[in-house]
Design an enzyme around this catalytic site. Structure first.
Site, PDB file in Angstrom:
ATOM      1  N   HIS A   1      -7.903  -5.283  -0.262  1.00 12.88           N
ATOM      2  CA  HIS A   1      -6.638  -4.612   0.051  1.00 12.88           C
ATOM      3  C   HIS A   1      -5.937  -5.413   1.144  1.00 12.88           C
ATOM      4  O   HIS A   1      -5.991  -5.065   2.328  1.00 12.88           O
ATOM      5  CB  HIS A   1      -6.934  -3.183   0.511  1.00 12.88           C
ATOM      6  CG  HIS A   1      -5.743  -2.272   0.480  1.00 12.88           C
ATOM      7  ND1 HIS A   1      -5.064  -1.959  -0.684  1.00 12.88           N
ATOM      8  CD2 HIS A   1      -5.112  -1.590   1.478  1.00 12.88           C
ATOM      9  CE1 HIS A   1      -4.085  -1.132  -0.410  1.00 12.88           C
ATOM     10  NE2 HIS A   1      -4.080  -0.900   0.887  1.00 12.88           N
TER      11      HIS A   1
ATOM     12  N   SER B   1       0.835  -1.198   0.000  1.00 13.55           N
ATOM     13  CA  SER B   1       0.000   0.000   0.000  1.00 13.55           C
ATOM     14  C   SER B   1       0.875   1.255   0.000  1.00 13.55           C
ATOM     15  O   SER B   1       1.702   1.431  -0.890  1.00 13.55           O
ATOM     16  CB  SER B   1      -0.968  -0.051   1.183  1.00 13.55           C
ATOM     17  OG  SER B   1      -1.988   0.915   1.054  1.00 13.55           O
TER      18      SER B   1
ATOM     19  N   ASP C   1      -9.753  -4.657  -4.805  1.00  7.72           N
ATOM     20  CA  ASP C   1      -9.192  -3.645  -3.902  1.00  7.72           C
ATOM     21  C   ASP C   1     -10.041  -2.376  -3.942  1.00  7.72           C
ATOM     22  O   ASP C   1     -10.141  -1.717  -4.971  1.00  7.72           O
ATOM     23  CB  ASP C   1      -7.746  -3.332  -4.305  1.00  7.72           C
ATOM     24  CG  ASP C   1      -6.980  -2.579  -3.232  1.00  7.72           C
ATOM     25  OD1 ASP C   1      -7.592  -1.785  -2.499  1.00  7.72           O
ATOM     26  OD2 ASP C   1      -5.750  -2.788  -3.131  1.00  7.72           O
TER      27      ASP C   1
END
Length: 224
Positions: free
Chosen positions: A204, A119, A173
């Site tokens: 995610h 991320s 995601d």
């Protein structure tokens, strides 16, 4: 000069470390969030990989109503073109560069170091790795995007023009849309980088199947 070195969790191998993975966490997490994955990678018992999981400094994050949390940079908007605060990205880049240099100074050359991240940490690993002036063993960019939106970063280093890059992204995601990861992948492919793309049926997050693939990729880079 940067003030203090990044705090981190360091996991040493049973044998003397000759290679290293520096793994950067996502927004609001810490190095402790990913440290538990090391046993899940199924590495050979006698592997020589040092794993370092640094903690981002705490700062206010605009999209989270200014709440203070661990963050590599401020996120100002969910819009890809205005999401990353580049001043913060560049500051964190210097911190990660210093951490890489620590490892080089300890006797592990850059060519034996993988820069990884998830991320927000993946954004920083990709950005820093493309611009680092010594050849790295690999760049692992998980569920992330380029902070420079639909352009490659300025001053990409020729030293990492051929460095293996592995991009992973979840097809579901909802935090970092897969389209943002694909924009980065398209740019890297167009510039002839050595990049591999793999998507997984996940949100995610990280899947066990994905960790097995990451393990194989790391072993090919660091234990071959």
């Amino acid at each position: 000069m940067l003030a203090t070195p990044l705090e981190r969790i360091t996991l040493e191998p049973k044998s003397t470390a000759t290679t290293c993975v520096i793994w950067l966490h996502g927004l609001g997490d810490s190095g402790a969030g990913f440290a538990p994955i090391v046993p899940m990678l199924g590495l050979p018992e006698n592997h020589s990989i040092r794993f370092i999981f640094p903690h981002a400094p705490e700062q206010a994050v605009t999209i989270n109503q200014g709440a203070v949390m661990r963050s590599w940079y401020d996120i100002k908007s969910m819009d890809l073109h205005n999401r990353a605060d580049m001043t913060g990205v560049l500051t964190s880049e210097k911190r990660v560069q210093a951490l890489i240099q620590e490892q080089i100074d300890s006797g592990i050359p850059a060519k034996n170091i993988v820069l990884a991240g998830f991320s927000q940490g993946g954004v920083l690993s990709l950005f820093t790795g493309l611009r680092f002036e010594q050849s790295l063993a690999g760049i692992l960019a998980l569920s992330c995007y380029l902070p420079t939106a639909d352009t490659l970063p300025e001053q990409c280093s020729a030293a990492n023009a051929n460095t293996p890059i592995l991009q992973n992204h979840g097809t579901h995601d909802g935090v970092v849309p897969i389209s943002a990861g694909k924009i980065a992948n398209d740019l890297l492919n167009a510039a002839k980088y050595n990049v591999t793309w793999q998507s997984y049926p996940m949100e995610h997050s990280v899947l066990p199947e994905q960790l097995a693939d990451i393990s194989a990729w790391l072993q090919a880079r660091l234990l071959a």
